[in-house]
Design a protein around this motif. Sequence first.
Motif, PDB file in Angstrom:
ATOM      1  N   ALA A 120      20.819  47.534 -43.779  1.00  0.00           N
ATOM      2  CA  ALA A 120      20.521  48.324 -42.585  1.00  0.00           C
ATOM      3  C   ALA A 120      19.167  47.951 -42.006  1.00  0.00           C
ATOM      4  O   ALA A 120      18.883  48.231 -40.845  1.00  0.00           O
ATOM      5  N   THR A 121      18.308  47.312 -42.835  1.00  0.00           N
ATOM      6  CA  THR A 121      16.995  46.865 -42.374  1.00  0.00           C
ATOM      7  C   THR A 121      16.771  45.433 -42.849  1.00  0.00           C
ATOM      8  O   THR A 121      17.281  45.030 -43.896  1.00  0.00           O
ATOM      9  N   LEU A 122      16.013  44.676 -42.080  1.00  0.00           N
ATOM     10  CA  LEU A 122      15.669  43.307 -42.462  1.00  0.00           C
ATOM     11  C   LEU A 122      14.164  43.237 -42.709  1.00  0.00           C
ATOM     12  O   LEU A 122      13.416  42.614 -41.947  1.00  0.00           O
ATOM     13  N   SER A 123      13.727  43.887 -43.772  1.00  0.00           N
ATOM     14  CA  SER A 123      12.317  43.895 -44.122  1.00  0.00           C
ATOM     15  C   SER A 123      11.931  42.555 -44.726  1.00  0.00           C
ATOM     16  O   SER A 123      12.779  41.690 -44.998  1.00  0.00           O
ATOM     17  N   ALA A 124      10.626  42.375 -44.960  1.00  0.00           N
ATOM     18  CA  ALA A 124      10.145  41.142 -45.579  1.00  0.00           C
ATOM     19  C   ALA A 124      10.755  40.977 -46.974  1.00  0.00           C
ATOM     20  O   ALA A 124      11.077  39.859 -47.400  1.00  0.00           O
ATOM     21  N   LYS A 125      10.928  42.081 -47.692  1.00  0.00           N
ATOM     22  CA  LYS A 125      11.529  42.013 -49.033  1.00  0.00           C
ATOM     23  C   LYS A 125      12.975  41.527 -48.960  1.00  0.00           C
ATOM     24  O   LYS A 125      13.413  40.712 -49.779  1.00  0.00           O
ATOM     25  N   VAL A 126      13.717  42.032 -47.985  1.00  0.00           N
ATOM     26  CA  VAL A 126      15.121  41.628 -47.836  1.00  0.00           C
ATOM     27  C   VAL A 126      15.200  40.146 -47.482  1.00  0.00           C
ATOM     28  O   VAL A 126      15.984  39.391 -48.054  1.00  0.00           O
ATOM     29  N   MET A 127      14.389  39.722 -46.518  1.00  0.00           N
ATOM     30  CA  MET A 127      14.421  38.318 -46.120  1.00  0.00           C
ATOM     31  C   MET A 127      13.961  37.421 -47.259  1.00  0.00           C
ATOM     32  O   MET A 127      14.389  36.261 -47.363  1.00  0.00           O
ATOM     33  N   GLY A 128      13.113  37.956 -48.138  1.00  0.00           N
ATOM     34  CA  GLY A 128      12.659  37.184 -49.292  1.00  0.00           C
ATOM     35  C   GLY A 128      13.795  36.843 -50.246  1.00  0.00           C
ATOM     36  O   GLY A 128      13.878  35.719 -50.754  1.00  0.00           O
ATOM     37  N   ILE A 129      14.694  37.798 -50.489  1.00  0.00           N
ATOM     38  CA  ILE A 129      15.785  37.524 -51.433  1.00  0.00           C
ATOM     39  C   ILE A 129      16.852  36.629 -50.802  1.00  0.00           C
ATOM     40  O   ILE A 129      17.597  35.976 -51.513  1.00  0.00           O
ATOM     41  N   THR A 130      16.930  36.619 -49.465  1.00  0.00           N
ATOM     42  CA  THR A 130      17.902  35.715 -48.835  1.00  0.00           C
ATOM     43  C   THR A 130      17.543  34.260 -49.141  1.00  0.00           C
ATOM     44  O   THR A 130      18.423  33.409 -49.280  1.00  0.00           O
TER      45      THR A 130
END
Length: 513
Positions: free
Chosen positions: A187-197
């Motif tokens: 639901a959000t594309l935070s820096a943490k989320v983009m990091g795991i991508t």
Amino acid sequence: MKPKKTFHELGLSEDVLNAVSDLGFTEPSSIQSEAIPLILSGKDVIGHSRTGTGKTAAFAIPSLEILEEGEQSPQVLVLCPTRELVVQVAEEYRKLGKYKEDFQVAAIYGGDDITKQFKALKRKPQVIVGTPGRTMDHMDRKTLDLREIKMVILDEADEMLDMGFLEDMEIILAKVPEERQTILFSATLSAKVMGITKKFQNSPKIVDVTGGKADRPKIKQIYFEMREGLKSEALIRLLEYHTPKASLVFCNTKVRVDELVEFLKSKGVFSEGLHGDLSQNQRNKVMSGFRSGLVSVLVATDVAGRGIDVSDVEAVVNYDIPRDSEDYVHRIGRTGRAGRKGLALSFVSNKEFRTLRKIKEDHEFEMELGKVPDIAELTEKKFLEYSHIVKEVSEEGDVSEYSKLVKKLTSEGIPAERLAAALFKLALAEKSEKFDSDVRFDQDQRSFREKEGSSRNDRDRRFGGKSNQKGKRDHKDKNRNSNRFHRGGASSGGGKKGSGSGSGGPSRKKGKR
């Protein structure tokens, strides 16, 4: 990419199309029409969509299409942050895969009888839906083999990160083939989320359907300014006024949940609580009652409320304003699903006002200031509702038996008009008596509004409404209003201990979620 008009244009198999038709889906949502073709083409995908936009079907439909018939081993692994979400996603797979021959899906999560899960895994399911912890447990026990996995789906990845599952996710994904396809929804594309991508995906395509207002769920957002002690009575009145069939109320602590449920039950409201202290059996019982309609109001903490996916929630109430703006997004996303209209009501005390304003600004939400209905307004609304009911019954229902009673009473000298009025009084008495016990609420609300500024324009200006465009504020007014809403003390309505607690509802206590 322009959204497809029908599911047939997405290149789906006949068995999946039949299942989609049985579910009543006519047109794919934006996230479905954009993500499904990319996933079917074999690309890694990052899906950025708000709760309630149909994202489960967006990954479930194409993952079903990659399954190889006759292969008796797990081919798709879906990781979810909560037990509730695991159960709901697995159920969606069962519905969408109903016409696939020998299709099996297994739901594995903590708090459930593990021997039952052993049996489910022995049936060689093609799709595994699980929480990271229980998935690792089965891997350690050698009851789950991931060597033939073709696709991994990380559902609500932001929530899994917030709940501390990063290490578990890394361990699990290290055990699946490197050439797998990896899908991530958040639901959000935070820096943490983009990091795991970057860790888990290979040149992923981003599908973002959060930008346009047309893609947002149709949720009317209303906030109510009030003293802390008035929240419980305000909730009763607003539930009575809006009459939602199913409501989800969010509190910030477990203690708060328990207190509010006790208060609602004392008022005759069919309610239950959901928080981390409940056993899995208790959670299942509560959710079963909510889905079936036996429980009309579910009170939950954010942690327990994650993954709740009940399609017909008509209203979400922020009894406490969440500490994090993303929690607000997840909360209100539980209503307004599948194209339906939703209602989000937020109770804001002085010390919560700054947080709500930040939420509004961060997400560019449209919020309007509401007024809790007084007794006269509630009574008037009930009169109108009963008037419509009486008209319908008189026009369509069989009232012959009751006509005999009316004739008897009127023959005894009771005028027909007075008789009808007496019957209305009896019918409405039960609805009205719950408010008569606390007439001080109306007085307290009026007093609070007078202290905080009686002008509607003044309230809108303090909240940064449409009339308060950037660059057009009066600096003096801004400072004065900021001080008024961010200082403590009795002058701001949040001061003396015990003040404004006339509703007799739950008080604020410290507690864990």
